[in-house]
Design a protein around this motif. Structure first.
Motif, PDB file in Angstrom:
ATOM      1  N   TYR A 516       0.834  -1.204   0.000  1.00 25.48           N
ATOM      2  CA  TYR A 516       0.000   0.000   0.000  1.00 25.48           C
ATOM      3  C   TYR A 516       0.867   1.253   0.000  1.00 25.48           C
ATOM      4  CZ  TYR A 516      -3.689  -3.293   1.068  1.00 25.48           C
ATOM      5  OH  TYR A 516      -4.563  -4.345   0.996  1.00 25.48           O
ATOM      6  N   GLN A 517       0.576   2.130  -0.941  1.00 15.56           N
ATOM      7  CA  GLN A 517       1.221   3.424  -1.007  1.00 15.56           C
ATOM      8  C   GLN A 517       0.367   4.424  -0.231  1.00 15.56           C
ATOM      9  OE1 GLN A 517       1.230   6.042  -4.731  1.00 15.56           O
ATOM     10  NE2 GLN A 517       3.178   4.982  -4.911  1.00 15.56           N
ATOM     11  N   VAL A 518       0.996   5.242   0.609  1.00 20.01           N
ATOM     12  CA  VAL A 518       0.268   6.196   1.445  1.00 20.01           C
ATOM     13  C   VAL A 518       0.600   7.615   0.984  1.00 20.01           C
ATOM     14  CG1 VAL A 518      -0.098   7.057   3.789  1.00 20.01           C
ATOM     15  CG2 VAL A 518       0.247   4.606   3.398  1.00 20.01           C
ATOM     16  N   THR A 519      -0.433   8.427   0.822  1.00 18.93           N
ATOM     17  CA  THR A 519      -0.269   9.835   0.465  1.00 18.93           C
ATOM     18  C   THR A 519      -0.912  10.710   1.530  1.00 18.93           C
ATOM     19  OG1 THR A 519      -2.306   9.791  -0.863  1.00 18.93           O
ATOM     20  CG2 THR A 519      -0.233   9.388  -2.011  1.00 18.93           C
ATOM     21  N   VAL A 520      -0.451  11.939   1.623  1.00 15.20           N
ATOM     22  CA  VAL A 520      -1.052  12.911   2.542  1.00 15.20           C
ATOM     23  C   VAL A 520      -1.219  14.247   1.823  1.00 15.20           C
ATOM     24  CG1 VAL A 520      -0.124  11.842   4.639  1.00 15.20           C
ATOM     25  CG2 VAL A 520       1.197  13.611   3.475  1.00 15.20           C
ATOM     26  N   GLY A 521      -2.205  15.012   2.274  1.00 12.17           N
ATOM     27  CA  GLY A 521      -2.378  16.374   1.776  1.00 12.17           C
ATOM     28  C   GLY A 521      -3.288  16.536   0.595  1.00 12.17           C
ATOM     29  N   PRO A 534      -3.816  16.766  -5.508  1.00 11.32           N
ATOM     30  CA  PRO A 534      -3.518  15.362  -5.205  1.00 11.32           C
ATOM     31  C   PRO A 534      -2.568  15.263  -4.033  1.00 11.32           C
ATOM     32  CG  PRO A 534      -2.269  16.089  -7.119  1.00 11.32           C
ATOM     33  CD  PRO A 534      -3.137  17.246  -6.718  1.00 11.32           C
ATOM     34  N   GLY A 535      -2.699  14.196  -3.255  1.00 18.63           N
ATOM     35  CA  GLY A 535      -1.809  13.984  -2.121  1.00 18.63           C
ATOM     36  C   GLY A 535      -0.392  13.640  -2.568  1.00 18.63           C
ATOM     37  N   LYS A 536       0.548  13.748  -1.626  1.00 16.14           N
ATOM     38  CA  LYS A 536       1.951  13.456  -1.895  1.00 16.14           C
ATOM     39  C   LYS A 536       2.350  12.148  -1.214  1.00 16.14           C
ATOM     40  CE  LYS A 536       3.297  18.302  -2.423  1.00 16.14           C
ATOM     41  NZ  LYS A 536       4.185  19.396  -1.953  1.00 16.14           N
ATOM     42  N   VAL A 537       3.085  11.320  -1.931  1.00 14.13           N
ATOM     43  CA  VAL A 537       3.518  10.028  -1.416  1.00 14.13           C
ATOM     44  C   VAL A 537       4.537  10.233  -0.298  1.00 14.13           C
ATOM     45  CG1 VAL A 537       4.618   7.842  -2.010  1.00 14.13           C
ATOM     46  CG2 VAL A 537       3.117   8.975  -3.660  1.00 14.13           C
ATOM     47  N   ILE A 538       4.414   9.467   0.793  1.00 13.90           N
ATOM     48  CA  ILE A 538       5.314   9.654   1.941  1.00 13.90           C
ATOM     49  C   ILE A 538       6.436   8.619   1.989  1.00 13.90           C
ATOM     50  CG2 ILE A 538       3.515  10.771   3.297  1.00 13.90           C
ATOM     51  CD1 ILE A 538       3.354   8.144   4.945  1.00 13.90           C
ATOM     52  N   GLY A 539       6.656   7.884   0.893  1.00  8.47           N
ATOM     53  CA  GLY A 539       7.791   6.971   0.881  1.00  8.47           C
ATOM     54  C   GLY A 539       7.456   5.649   0.235  1.00  8.47           C
ATOM     55  N   PRO A 540       8.354   4.662   0.349  1.00 10.67           N
ATOM     56  CA  PRO A 540       8.097   3.330  -0.211  1.00 10.67           C
ATOM     57  C   PRO A 540       6.818   2.724   0.359  1.00 10.67           C
ATOM     58  CG  PRO A 540      10.395   3.542   0.470  1.00 10.67           C
ATOM     59  CD  PRO A 540       9.674   4.754   0.992  1.00 10.67           C
ATOM     60  N   ARG A 578      -0.468  21.530   5.731  1.00 10.97           N
ATOM     61  CA  ARG A 578      -0.093  22.597   4.794  1.00 10.97           C
ATOM     62  C   ARG A 578       0.861  23.602   5.435  1.00 10.97           C
ATOM     63  NH1 ARG A 578      -6.261  23.272   2.482  1.00 10.97           N
ATOM     64  NH2 ARG A 578      -6.129  21.610   0.921  1.00 10.97           N
ATOM     65  N   ARG A 579       0.715  23.804   6.719  1.00 11.39           N
ATOM     66  CA  ARG A 579       1.577  24.784   7.414  1.00 11.39           C
ATOM     67  C   ARG A 579       2.985  24.237   7.619  1.00 11.39           C
ATOM     68  NH1 ARG A 579       2.612  25.127  12.718  1.00 11.39           N
ATOM     69  NH2 ARG A 579       0.805  23.825  13.255  1.00 11.39           N
ATOM     70  N   VAL A 580       3.115  22.980   8.053  1.00 14.95           N
ATOM     71  CA  VAL A 580       4.438  22.456   8.410  1.00 14.95           C
ATOM     72  C   VAL A 580       5.090  21.681   7.263  1.00 14.95           C
ATOM     73  CG1 VAL A 580       3.725  22.313  10.820  1.00 14.95           C
ATOM     74  CG2 VAL A 580       3.609  20.260   9.383  1.00 14.95           C
ATOM     75  N   GLY A 581       4.300  21.296   6.263  1.00 15.27           N
ATOM     76  CA  GLY A 581       4.856  20.528   5.168  1.00 15.27           C
ATOM     77  C   GLY A 581       4.748  19.028   5.374  1.00 15.27           C
ATOM     78  N   VAL A 582       5.115  18.278   4.350  1.00 13.61           N
ATOM     79  CA  VAL A 582       4.946  16.828   4.337  1.00 13.61           C
ATOM     80  C   VAL A 582       6.030  16.111   5.143  1.00 13.61           C
ATOM     81  CG1 VAL A 582       4.938  14.795   2.827  1.00 13.61           C
ATOM     82  CG2 VAL A 582       3.752  16.875   2.117  1.00 13.61           C
ATOM     83  N   GLU A 583       7.223  16.687   5.263  1.00 10.02           N
ATOM     84  CA  GLU A 583       8.373  15.963   5.785  1.00 10.02           C
ATOM     85  C   GLU A 583       8.148  15.347   7.168  1.00 10.02           C
ATOM     86  OE1 GLU A 583      11.806  14.043   5.436  1.00 10.02           O
ATOM     87  OE2 GLU A 583      10.810  15.213   3.866  1.00 10.02           O
ATOM     88  N   PRO A 584       7.596  16.059   8.154  1.00  5.58           N
ATOM     89  CA  PRO A 584       7.387  15.414   9.466  1.00  5.58           C
ATOM     90  C   PRO A 584       6.474  14.187   9.378  1.00  5.58           C
ATOM     91  CG  PRO A 584       7.147  17.791   9.647  1.00  5.58           C
ATOM     92  CD  PRO A 584       7.191  17.481   8.186  1.00  5.58           C
ATOM     93  N   PHE A 585       5.494  14.235   8.510  1.00  4.49           N
ATOM     94  CA  PHE A 585       4.573  13.112   8.353  1.00  4.49           C
ATOM     95  C   PHE A 585       5.260  11.955   7.617  1.00  4.49           C
ATOM     96  CE2 PHE A 585       1.999  16.836   8.993  1.00  4.49           C
ATOM     97  CZ  PHE A 585       1.008  16.401   9.852  1.00  4.49           C
ATOM     98  N   LYS A 586       6.088  12.305   6.668  1.00  4.46           N
ATOM     99  CA  LYS A 586       6.844  11.272   5.960  1.00  4.46           C
ATOM    100  C   LYS A 586       7.757  10.522   6.921  1.00  4.46           C
ATOM    101  CE  LYS A 586       9.881  10.706   1.936  1.00  4.46           C
ATOM    102  NZ  LYS A 586      10.532  11.412   0.798  1.00  4.46           N
ATOM    103  N   GLN A 587       8.458  11.258   7.770  1.00  4.18           N
ATOM    104  CA  GLN A 587       9.342  10.629   8.747  1.00  4.18           C
ATOM    105  C   GLN A 587       8.560   9.742   9.712  1.00  4.18           C
ATOM    106  OE1 GLN A 587      11.668  13.644  10.689  1.00  4.18           O
ATOM    107  NE2 GLN A 587      12.546  14.414   8.764  1.00  4.18           N
ATOM    108  N   ALA A 588       7.411  10.229  10.162  1.00  2.23           N
ATOM    109  CA  ALA A 588       6.594   9.443  11.096  1.00  2.23           C
ATOM    110  C   ALA A 588       6.123   8.147  10.455  1.00  2.23           C
ATOM    111  CB  ALA A 588       5.402  10.275  11.563  1.00  2.23           C
ATOM    112  N   GLY A 589       5.716   8.223   9.193  1.00  2.00           N
ATOM    113  CA  GLY A 589       5.263   7.030   8.502  1.00  2.00           C
ATOM    114  C   GLY A 589       6.361   5.992   8.365  1.00  2.00           C
TER     115      GLY A 589
END
Length: 605
Positions: A516-521, A534-540, A578-589
Motif C-alpha cells: 500500500y502506497q500512502v499519500t497525505v495532503g 492530489p496527495g503526496k507520497v510519503i515513501g516506499p 499545509r503549514r508544516v509541510g509533508v516531511e514530518p509526516f513522511k518521517q513518522a510514517g
C-alpha cells in the motif's frame, strides 16, 4: 423528486426486454462472450473477480422509498451466488491472510451477500447476482424507473451533484434541473456513444464544492455574474487514475441556457482528438494537458459553429427549464405543530453530538437535512443490507417526504426532515445502527470494494477500512482528531478517490503480494482553501500489516504539531499539514515500519 415521463418509462422497459433476449441468446450459445460483452456493459453488467456486478444509475443521487424497496428486494432475493461460487471466493480471500492489529487481532475479508453498495458517484452496485438472473433484475428495476444504462462503457456516465442540492443554505441555484437536462441530452447521444474513454460530469450550485467537481472530466459551477444573470463556470480535464489531474477552468462564465451547446463542443473536440491507441492516455485530461490553449480554442471555435451555423439546437429555453424544474419543487409537507418528542437528560450528550455531526442546516428554517451513517464495524463503507434498505425506505417515508440521497461519501441523506421530528428520527436511526455521529470524521471514510470483488484491484481495501474503523471507535478521540478525509483505493483506477484524501491509501502489487502506497495532503476542493490537489507520497510502500500503525503515526504527528487558535479551536489535520509541510509526516510514517517486515525494495528484489 423528478418523475420519469411516459417516454422514459417505455424506453427503459423496452431496453429491459431487449436485454432479456440478448441474455437468452448468450445462455443458449447463440452469442459468444465477446459478442455479449458490449451488450451487458451497456446495461451496467460487469463480470468481476467472483461473480457479475451490476451498477444501477441514481441520477444526481436522488432515490425514492419505492426504489429503495426494490433495491432491498434485489439484495435479498438476487444478490445470492451459488454455494460453490461463494466458497471459492472465501477460499481465495483466505489465502491473502489478515491485517494484524496492534493487539494481535487479525482482520481479514468477511465476504457477505445480500446487500447493495453506495459508490462515490452516487450509484448503487450489487456484487453477487448470477448472470442467469440478470434479466429478472432489469425487469424489476424498470418497475421503479431504474436501470444501469450508461453506468459503464466509453460514454457520458451518471451525472453527479451535491447531495444537499436544492436544500443547501449556501446554494446559488439548484443544480438538479440542470443535471436532469444533461441526463436527457446525454442518454444515448449517437455522437457520444463510443468516446475514446469514459466521461464523467459533476455539477454544483453551492459556494462550497461538495461534488468534487475539479476531479471530473467536466466540472460545472452554477454562478451569477455582476448583473445577476445565471451561468456556469466550466472546468475541463480533471481525473484521477494513473495521472491525477485537476480540471482547468476554460470558461469563467457561460450563460446557463447555452450549457448543452457548450458541452456538445467540449465533447465533440474530445471525440475528434482523444487518443484511441492507448487506453491509459485516452481520458480528456491527457488531451487538455497535451494541447493546452489549443484545445480551449478549438472548443470555442466548435461552440461558435454550433451557435452561428447550426442554430444553437440545444439551447435550454425558459419553458423547458421551467418544465424540468417543476419536478424539483420542495415537497408539500404537513409540519406537525405538536410538541417535539423529548430528549432525556441522559440522552442529551449523545443527541447533541449527532445534531452537530449528522444534521445540516436547510433553506427552510423549519427543516433539516440528516445524514445516515453507513460506516460502522463489521460493515464495509457504503454497504447497505436488504434490511437496512427497507428500513431507510420507511425512514424516508416517515421523515423525509419519501426521498433520500446517495452521497459522495457513500452514505444516505434525508433532505426534508422537520426540525421537530429530529429526536424521533434520531431514535429510529440509532435503533437501526445508522446514527453514528461520525460524519466528516476519520471513520467516515471512502473505500472501494477493492480486491475482495474487483478483478482490476491489486490489493484489498475493505480489511484496511475495517482495521481503522475498529481502532478508532471512540467518538471523543475522533472529535479531538477533527475532520479528516481518509480515502482507500484497491488499485490505480482510484475508485476510492485516494488522490483526494487528506490521507490516501492505494493498493499496489509487489510480486503477487499486497502493498500500500500512502499519500497525505490531498483535497477534493471542499475545504476552506477551495483548492483541489492530489496527495503526496510519503515513501516506499507499506505491507498491509503496517498500514494501521502508519495511519496512527500520522495522526500522532498531527496531534504534536497542530496549533490552537485564539478561540481555543484546534487546527485541522489538513491545515497543519499545509503549514508544516509533508516531511514530518513522511518521517513518522517510515518510523512506523515494523522492525522485521519486508520493505518494498526487498519484496521487489
Amino acid at each position: 423528486m423528478y418523475q420519469y415521463t411516459d417516454f422514459d418509462r417505455q424506453f427503459i422497459r423496452l431496453r429491459a426486454e431487449q436485454y432479456r433476449d440478448q441474455l437468452q441468446r448468450r445462455l443458449s450459445g447463440q452469442l459468444s462472450e465477446d459478442e455479449f460483452r458490449p451488450l451487458r456493459l451497456q446495461n451496467g453488467w460487469y463480470v468481476q473477480r467472483h461473480a457479475p456486478m451490476l451498477r444501477v444509475a441514481v441520477p444526481y443521487g436522488e432515490i425514492s422509498a419505492p426504489q429503495l424497496r426494490v433495491l432491498a428486494r434485489i439484495a435479498r432475493d438476487y444478490d445470492q451466488p451459488s454455494h460453490e461460487v461463494f466458497q471459492g471466493a472465501v477460499a481465495a480471500q483466505n489465502k491473502l491472510g489478515d491485517v494484524q492489529l496492534r493487539d494481535g487481532q487479525g482482520i481479514g475479508s468477511k465476504l457477505v451477500t445480500g446487500y447493495g453498495h453506495f459508490t462515490t458517484r452516487q450509484n448503487v452496485q450489487f456484487n453477487w447476482i448470477p448472470l442467469d438472473k440478470s434479466a429478472d433484475v432489469m425487469d424489476l428495476l424498470a418497475t421503479v424507473d431504474m436501470h444501469g444504462i450508461q453506468t459503464s462503457g466509453n460514454c457520458i456516465r451518471n451525472i453527479t451533484t451535491d447531495a444537499l442540492a436544492g436544500v443547501a443554505v449556501d446554494e446559488v441555484a439548484d443544480p438538479r434541473p440542470w443535471g436532469e437536462v444533461m441526463r436527457q441530452w446525454s442518454t444515448l447521444h449517437p455522437e457520444f456513444a463510443f468516446l475514446p474513454r469514459k466521461f464523467k460530469i459533476a455539477i454544483t450550485g453551492a459556494r462550497e464544492d461538495r461534488a468534487a467537481t475539479p476531479w471530473h472530466d467536466v466540472g460545472l459551477h452554477l454562478i451569477k455574474n455582476s448583473a445577476g444573470e445565471l451561468g456556469f463556470k466550466v472546468l475541463v480535464g480533471g481525473g484521477m487514475g494513473r495521472t491525477p489531474t485537476i480540471a482547468t477552468v476554460i470558461r469563467e462564465f457561460l450563460p446557463a441556457e447555452q450549457i448543452l451547446n457548450y458541452l456538445e463542443a467540449v465533447v465533440r473536440v474530445y471525440n475528434r482528438w482523444g487518443r484511441r491507441d492507448n487506453k491509459y492516455k485516452a481520458r480528456i485530461k491527457i488531451l487538455v494537458k497535451a494541447e493546452g490553449q489549443r484545445y480551449v480554442d478549438e472548443v470555442e471555435a466548435e461552440y461558435r459553429q454550433i451557435l452561428d451555423h447550426d442554430g444553437a439546437p440545444h439551447t435550454v429555453s425558459a419553458a423547458e427549464l421551467q418544465r424540468v424544474s417543476a419536478g424539483f419543487v420542495p415537497p408539500a409537507l404537513k409540519l406537525d405543530s405538536a410538541a417535539a418528542e423529548a430528549v432525556t437528560p441522559a440522552e442529551q450528550a449523545e443527541y447533541q453530538r449527532w445534531l452537530q455531526r449528522n444534521v445540516h442546516p436547510h433553506q427552510n428554517p423549519a427543516l433539516r437535512a440528516v445524514t445516515l451513517s453507513f460506516k460502522r464495524p463489521g460493515q464495509s463503507p457504503g454497504d447497505a443490507t436488504a434490511a437496512q434498505l427497507d428500513a431507510v425506505a420507511e425512514l424516508a417515508e416517515r421523515f423525509s417526504a419519501g426521498e433520500a440521497r446517495v452521497t459522495h461519501q457513500q452514505n444516505l441523506l434525508l433532505p426534508w426532515v422537520a426540525a421537530a421530528q429530529l429526536p424521533a428520527l434520531w431514535r429510529e436511526a440509532k435503533r437501526l445502527g445508522l446514527a453514528k455521529a461520525n460524519i466528516g470524521l476519520l471513520s467516515d471514510m471512502i473505500a472501494c470494494p477493492g480486491g475482495d470483488f474487483c478483478d482490476l484491484a491489486n490489493a484489498r481495501s475493505l480489511p484496511l477500512a475495517e482495521a481503522v474503523t475498529v481502532r478508532y471507535q471512540d467518538l471523543d478521540e475522533l472529535e479531538d482528531l477533527g475532520e479528516i478525509d481518509l480515502h482507500i483505493s484497491g488499485c490505480i483506477n482510484s475508485c476510492g478517490h485516494h488522490h483526494s484524501g487528506h490521507i490516501g491509501i492505494l493498493g499496489v502489487d509487489k510480486d503477487g503480494k499486497e502493498w500500500y502506497q500512502v499519500t497525505v495532503g490531498g483535497s477534493d476542493g471542499k475545504d476552506l482553501s477551495g483548492a483541489a490537489v492530489p496527495g503526496k507520497v510519503i515513501g516506499p510502500s507499506f505491507s498491509s500489516h503496517e498500514v494501521p500503525d502508519v495511519i496512527e503515526a500520522l495522526l500522532n504527528t498531527y496531534r504534536e504539531l497542530r496549533a490552537t487558535g485564539a478561540d481555543g479551536r484546534q487546527e485541522l489535520f489538513i491545515d497543519t499539514l499545509r503549514r508544516v509541510g509533508v516531511e514530518p509526516f513522511k518521517q513518522a510514517g517510515q518510523q512506523a515500519r515494523h522492525p522485521n517486515a519486508d520493505t518494498e525494495e526487498t519484496a521487489t528484489a
